[in-house]
Each structure stands twice: as C-alpha cells, then as structure tokens.
Design a protein around this motif. Sequence first.
Motif, PDB file in Angstrom:
ATOM      1  N   ARG A 139      -6.899  53.309 -33.455  1.00  0.00           N
ATOM      2  CA  ARG A 139      -6.856  52.514 -32.325  1.00  0.00           C
ATOM      3  C   ARG A 139      -5.576  52.810 -31.407  1.00  0.00           C
ATOM      4  NH1 ARG A 139      -5.516  45.936 -32.043  1.00  0.00           N
ATOM      5  NH2 ARG A 139      -5.465  45.979 -29.708  1.00  0.00           N
ATOM      6  N   ASP A 189      -9.729  50.989 -36.925  1.00  0.00           N
ATOM      7  CA  ASP A 189      -8.310  50.338 -36.782  1.00  0.00           C
ATOM      8  C   ASP A 189      -7.436  51.307 -37.065  1.00  0.00           C
ATOM      9  OD1 ASP A 189      -9.114  47.669 -36.745  1.00  0.00           O
ATOM     10  OD2 ASP A 189      -9.548  47.547 -39.029  1.00  0.00           O
ATOM     11  N   CYS A 208     -15.958  55.894 -34.867  1.00  0.00           N
ATOM     12  CA  CYS A 208     -14.683  56.134 -33.948  1.00  0.00           C
ATOM     13  C   CYS A 208     -14.824  57.372 -32.916  1.00  0.00           C
ATOM     14  CB  CYS A 208     -13.523  56.217 -35.160  1.00  0.00           C
ATOM     15  SG  CYS A 208     -11.858  56.475 -34.307  1.00  0.00           S
ATOM     16  N   ALA A 247     -12.688  52.900 -31.302  1.00  0.00           N
ATOM     17  CA  ALA A 247     -11.995  53.345 -32.297  1.00  0.00           C
ATOM     18  C   ALA A 247     -12.046  52.498 -33.492  1.00  0.00           C
ATOM     19  CB  ALA A 247     -10.291  53.237 -31.645  1.00  0.00           C
ATOM     20  N   TRP A 305     -12.963  48.784 -32.374  1.00  0.00           N
ATOM     21  CA  TRP A 305     -12.325  48.274 -31.068  1.00  0.00           C
ATOM     22  C   TRP A 305     -13.016  49.222 -30.069  1.00  0.00           C
ATOM     23  CZ3 TRP A 305      -8.926  44.255 -31.198  1.00  0.00           C
ATOM     24  CH2 TRP A 305      -8.203  43.997 -32.236  1.00  0.00           C
ATOM     25  N   THR A 334      -8.291  46.733 -24.223  1.00  0.00           N
ATOM     26  CA  THR A 334      -8.711  47.068 -25.665  1.00  0.00           C
ATOM     27  C   THR A 334      -9.358  45.767 -26.064  1.00  0.00           C
ATOM     28  OG1 THR A 334      -6.972  48.902 -25.854  1.00  0.00           O
ATOM     29  CG2 THR A 334      -8.189  47.667 -27.898  1.00  0.00           C
TER      30      THR A 334
END
Length: 75
Positions: free
Chosen positions: A51, A48, A15, A46, A26, A67
Amino acid sequence: MTESGAAPEDEAPHCSRKDCRADAAWVLVWNNPKVHTPERRKTWVACDEHRAYLAEFLDKRGFLLETVPVADFEG
C-alpha cells in the motif's frame, strides 16, 4: 480468472504491485491530470505490504486522490 483476464466477482482482486499475487485490501484512486479529465478516476489495488509503496509512487507524481479499503470502495 475468466477468459477475458478479469477476476470473477466472487474472487478477491490481487495487488497491483508487479509480481505480487496477494489479495488486495486497499484501493488507490488516482488521476493523471495531464492525460485524464478531472472527473476520470483510475484505480490500483494494493495488499497491506505494498500500500505505502504504490501510494508513494502515485503521490510523488501528484496523481493520488484517495486510498480506501476494498470493502468500502464504491466504484
């Protein structure tokens, strides 16, 4: 990590949120139109949990383009 600091291909990206080491789920695709040409695409990744935070940061500035799940990202 490799010596260059890049993650090996078989290692999941982490992330982009500061101090977060969770695996990214993501890809946030963005562009700063004041700095980048329209075709330029920058990315943050990212988990979860982060995000929405990262997407909101980019969207407030008019930078967020899309995204997509990491598994579906072709970049």
